[in-house]
Design a protein around this motif. Structure first.
Motif, PDB file in Angstrom:
ATOM      1  N   PHE A  39       0.982  -1.301   0.052  1.00  0.00           N
ATOM      2  CA  PHE A  39      -0.045   0.096  -0.112  1.00  0.00           C
ATOM      3  C   PHE A  39       0.857   1.372  -0.128  1.00  0.00           C
ATOM      4  CE2 PHE A  39      -1.775   3.779   2.093  1.00  0.00           C
ATOM      5  CZ  PHE A  39      -2.982   3.722   1.339  1.00  0.00           C
ATOM      6  N   ILE A  40       2.002   1.331   0.985  1.00  0.00           N
ATOM      7  CA  ILE A  40       2.463   2.445   1.193  1.00  0.00           C
ATOM      8  C   ILE A  40       3.477   2.843  -0.228  1.00  0.00           C
ATOM      9  CG2 ILE A  40       4.660   3.571   2.459  1.00  0.00           C
ATOM     10  CD1 ILE A  40       3.755   2.036   4.635  1.00  0.00           C
ATOM     11  N   THR A  41       4.387   1.738  -0.720  1.00  0.00           N
ATOM     12  CA  THR A  41       5.023   1.769  -2.192  1.00  0.00           C
ATOM     13  C   THR A  41       3.867   2.362  -3.288  1.00  0.00           C
ATOM     14  OG1 THR A  41       4.830  -0.398  -2.695  1.00  0.00           O
ATOM     15  CG2 THR A  41       6.733   0.387  -1.625  1.00  0.00           C
ATOM     16  N   ASP A  42       2.670   1.862  -3.277  1.00  0.00           N
ATOM     17  CA  ASP A  42       1.824   2.378  -4.540  1.00  0.00           C
ATOM     18  C   ASP A  42       1.450   3.723  -4.091  1.00  0.00           C
ATOM     19  OD1 ASP A  42      -0.047   1.815  -6.507  1.00  0.00           O
ATOM     20  OD2 ASP A  42      -1.678   2.164  -5.046  1.00  0.00           O
ATOM     21  N   PHE A  43       1.077   4.257  -2.762  1.00  0.00           N
ATOM     22  CA  PHE A  43       0.615   5.601  -2.377  1.00  0.00           C
ATOM     23  C   PHE A  43       1.576   6.422  -3.019  1.00  0.00           C
ATOM     24  CE2 PHE A  43       0.246   9.166   0.433  1.00  0.00           C
ATOM     25  CZ  PHE A  43      -1.028   9.255   0.207  1.00  0.00           C
ATOM     26  N   LEU A  44       2.991   6.206  -2.606  1.00  0.00           N
ATOM     27  CA  LEU A  44       4.276   6.944  -3.009  1.00  0.00           C
ATOM     28  C   LEU A  44       4.437   7.046  -4.312  1.00  0.00           C
ATOM     29  CD1 LEU A  44       6.169   6.587   0.115  1.00  0.00           C
ATOM     30  CD2 LEU A  44       4.668   8.313  -0.084  1.00  0.00           C
ATOM     31  N   GLN A  88      -6.829   2.855   8.681  1.00  0.00           N
ATOM     32  CA  GLN A  88      -5.714   1.926   8.706  1.00  0.00           C
ATOM     33  C   GLN A  88      -4.702   2.489   7.626  1.00  0.00           C
ATOM     34  OE1 GLN A  88      -5.099  -0.746  10.751  1.00  0.00           O
ATOM     35  NE2 GLN A  88      -3.233  -0.146   9.990  1.00  0.00           N
ATOM     36  N   HIS A  89      -5.256   2.802   6.587  1.00  0.00           N
ATOM     37  CA  HIS A  89      -4.182   3.280   5.397  1.00  0.00           C
ATOM     38  C   HIS A  89      -3.387   4.561   5.774  1.00  0.00           C
ATOM     39  CE1 HIS A  89      -6.314   1.002   1.987  1.00  0.00           C
ATOM     40  NE2 HIS A  89      -5.417   0.207   2.734  1.00  0.00           N
ATOM     41  N   ASP A  90      -4.237   5.497   6.545  1.00  0.00           N
ATOM     42  CA  ASP A  90      -3.606   6.747   6.851  1.00  0.00           C
ATOM     43  C   ASP A  90      -2.677   6.551   8.080  1.00  0.00           C
ATOM     44  OD1 ASP A  90      -5.504   8.121   5.182  1.00  0.00           O
ATOM     45  OD2 ASP A  90      -6.877   8.750   6.733  1.00  0.00           O
ATOM     46  N   HIS A  91      -3.060   5.511   8.775  1.00  0.00           N
ATOM     47  CA  HIS A  91      -2.104   5.143   9.969  1.00  0.00           C
ATOM     48  C   HIS A  91      -0.867   4.765   9.563  1.00  0.00           C
ATOM     49  CE1 HIS A  91      -0.808   4.027  14.001  1.00  0.00           C
ATOM     50  NE2 HIS A  91      -0.783   2.609  13.433  1.00  0.00           N
ATOM     51  N   TRP A  92      -0.905   3.900   8.536  1.00  0.00           N
ATOM     52  CA  TRP A  92       0.432   3.339   8.043  1.00  0.00           C
ATOM     53  C   TRP A  92       1.161   4.367   7.238  1.00  0.00           C
ATOM     54  CZ3 TRP A  92      -2.385  -1.046   4.537  1.00  0.00           C
ATOM     55  CH2 TRP A  92      -2.547  -2.155   5.518  1.00  0.00           C
ATOM     56  N   ILE A  93       0.499   5.321   6.678  1.00  0.00           N
ATOM     57  CA  ILE A  93       1.355   6.595   5.980  1.00  0.00           C
ATOM     58  C   ILE A  93       1.955   7.257   7.022  1.00  0.00           C
ATOM     59  CG2 ILE A  93       1.113   8.458   4.632  1.00  0.00           C
ATOM     60  CD1 ILE A  93       1.071   6.065   2.960  1.00  0.00           C
ATOM     61  N   GLN A  94       1.125   7.687   8.134  1.00  0.00           N
ATOM     62  CA  GLN A  94       1.605   8.500   9.266  1.00  0.00           C
ATOM     63  C   GLN A  94       2.997   7.826   9.727  1.00  0.00           C
ATOM     64  OE1 GLN A  94      -1.692   9.567  11.906  1.00  0.00           O
ATOM     65  NE2 GLN A  94      -2.737  10.445  10.298  1.00  0.00           N
ATOM     66  N   GLN A 115       0.717  16.196  -0.841  1.00  0.00           N
ATOM     67  CA  GLN A 115       0.322  16.295  -2.413  1.00  0.00           C
ATOM     68  C   GLN A 115      -0.498  15.075  -2.862  1.00  0.00           C
ATOM     69  OE1 GLN A 115       3.747  16.747  -4.825  1.00  0.00           O
ATOM     70  NE2 GLN A 115       2.663  16.974  -6.649  1.00  0.00           N
ATOM     71  N   GLN A 116       0.129  13.948  -2.479  1.00  0.00           N
ATOM     72  CA  GLN A 116      -0.887  12.740  -2.909  1.00  0.00           C
ATOM     73  C   GLN A 116      -2.245  12.698  -2.345  1.00  0.00           C
ATOM     74  OE1 GLN A 116       1.132  11.509  -5.436  1.00  0.00           O
ATOM     75  NE2 GLN A 116       0.758   9.286  -4.799  1.00  0.00           N
ATOM     76  N   TYR A 117      -2.478  13.139  -1.098  1.00  0.00           N
ATOM     77  CA  TYR A 117      -3.664  12.935  -0.361  1.00  0.00           C
ATOM     78  C   TYR A 117      -4.441  14.242  -1.574  1.00  0.00           C
ATOM     79  CZ  TYR A 117      -3.458  10.431   3.806  1.00  0.00           C
ATOM     80  OH  TYR A 117      -2.929   9.138   4.426  1.00  0.00           O
ATOM     81  N   GLN A 118      -4.036  15.006  -1.902  1.00  0.00           N
ATOM     82  CA  GLN A 118      -4.569  16.090  -2.587  1.00  0.00           C
ATOM     83  C   GLN A 118      -4.909  15.781  -3.974  1.00  0.00           C
ATOM     84  OE1 GLN A 118      -2.116  19.534  -2.133  1.00  0.00           O
ATOM     85  NE2 GLN A 118      -2.869  20.261  -0.324  1.00  0.00           N
ATOM     86  N   GLU A 119      -4.182  15.036  -4.597  1.00  0.00           N
ATOM     87  CA  GLU A 119      -4.320  14.526  -5.924  1.00  0.00           C
ATOM     88  C   GLU A 119      -5.394  13.449  -6.088  1.00  0.00           C
ATOM     89  OE1 GLU A 119      -0.518  13.337  -7.512  1.00  0.00           O
ATOM     90  OE2 GLU A 119       0.186  15.323  -7.694  1.00  0.00           O
ATOM     91  N   LYS A 120      -5.410  12.493  -4.763  1.00  0.00           N
ATOM     92  CA  LYS A 120      -6.346  11.608  -4.846  1.00  0.00           C
ATOM     93  C   LYS A 120      -7.717  11.867  -4.344  1.00  0.00           C
ATOM     94  CE  LYS A 120      -2.650   8.186  -4.078  1.00  0.00           C
ATOM     95  NZ  LYS A 120      -2.560   7.474  -5.119  1.00  0.00           N
ATOM     96  N   GLY A 121      -7.733  13.238  -4.026  1.00  0.00           N
ATOM     97  CA  GLY A 121      -8.979  13.916  -3.525  1.00  0.00           C
ATOM     98  C   GLY A 121      -9.356  13.371  -2.094  1.00  0.00           C
ATOM     99  N   LEU A 122      -8.516  13.143  -1.121  1.00  0.00           N
ATOM    100  CA  LEU A 122      -8.648  12.668   0.113  1.00  0.00           C
ATOM    101  C   LEU A 122      -8.230  13.805   1.107  1.00  0.00           C
ATOM    102  CD1 LEU A 122      -6.871   9.345  -0.330  1.00  0.00           C
ATOM    103  CD2 LEU A 122      -9.255   9.403  -0.335  1.00  0.00           C
ATOM    104  N   ASP A 123      -8.754  13.672   2.217  1.00  0.00           N
ATOM    105  CA  ASP A 123      -8.429  14.574   3.325  1.00  0.00           C
ATOM    106  C   ASP A 123      -7.091  14.299   3.765  1.00  0.00           C
ATOM    107  OD1 ASP A 123     -11.565  14.446   4.631  1.00  0.00           O
ATOM    108  OD2 ASP A 123     -10.871  15.854   3.506  1.00  0.00           O
ATOM    109  N   ASP A 124      -6.262  15.352   3.993  1.00  0.00           N
ATOM    110  CA  ASP A 124      -4.925  14.829   4.471  1.00  0.00           C
ATOM    111  C   ASP A 124      -4.889  14.477   5.952  1.00  0.00           C
ATOM    112  OD1 ASP A 124      -3.264  17.993   4.388  1.00  0.00           O
ATOM    113  OD2 ASP A 124      -4.653  17.298   5.856  1.00  0.00           O
ATOM    114  N   ALA A 125      -3.893  13.353   6.175  1.00  0.00           N
ATOM    115  CA  ALA A 125      -4.095  12.878   7.556  1.00  0.00           C
ATOM    116  C   ALA A 125      -3.275  13.746   8.470  1.00  0.00           C
ATOM    117  CB  ALA A 125      -3.373  11.573   7.536  1.00  0.00           C
TER     118      ALA A 125
END
Length: 125
Positions: A39-44, A88-94, A115-125
């Motif tokens: 998940f983290i490598t994909d997110f980044l 859970q995903h937010d926790h992993w990233i943090q 920037q990734q959160y913004q591009e994905k339209g998610l609230d940033d953690a």
């Protein structure tokens, strides 16, 4: 140096000792580790390193994937919104960001995450 090597180097530089030991084969990877690290490598956006992790480790989790597929087949008609996975995903990233030992690198990574959160339209953690 190839793109896949640069992605691997960057990720291993940033990640904590435990994750580095797992990815270097010094510790056994669990299914939970596999889920989190892919998940983290994909997110980044580390697509090639993500693929390398999949190719290296996914075969050892065949049984877990089959169980997940069966669960999906049994529940695919049920509609519900579960925020647990997103949390859970937010926790992993943090946690990943917190483990970066170099302060300048951590700050830059936090900017990339935002920037990734913004591009994905998610609230940033």
């Amino acid at each position: 140096m190839h793109q896949s090597d640069m992605e691997r180097f960057a990720f291993l530089f940033l990640c904590g000792k435990h994750d580095r030991d797992i990815l270097m084969g010094k510790e056994k990877m669990t299914f939970s580790d596999f889920d989190r690290l892919t998940f983290i490598t994909d997110f980044l956006g580390l697509k090639l390193y993500n693929l390398e992790i999949w190719n290296t480790y996914s075969e050892q989790f065949t049984e877990q994937f089959q169980r997940l597929e069966q669960l999906y087949d049994e529940t695919c008609g049920i509609e519900y919104w579960d925020t647990t996975e997103t949390e859970q995903h937010d926790h992993w990233i943090q946690e990943f960001c917190r483990q970066v030992s170099d302060r300048k690198s951590r700050k830059k990574l936090e900017e990339i995450v935002k920037q990734q959160y913004q591009e994905k339209g998610l609230d940033d953690a």
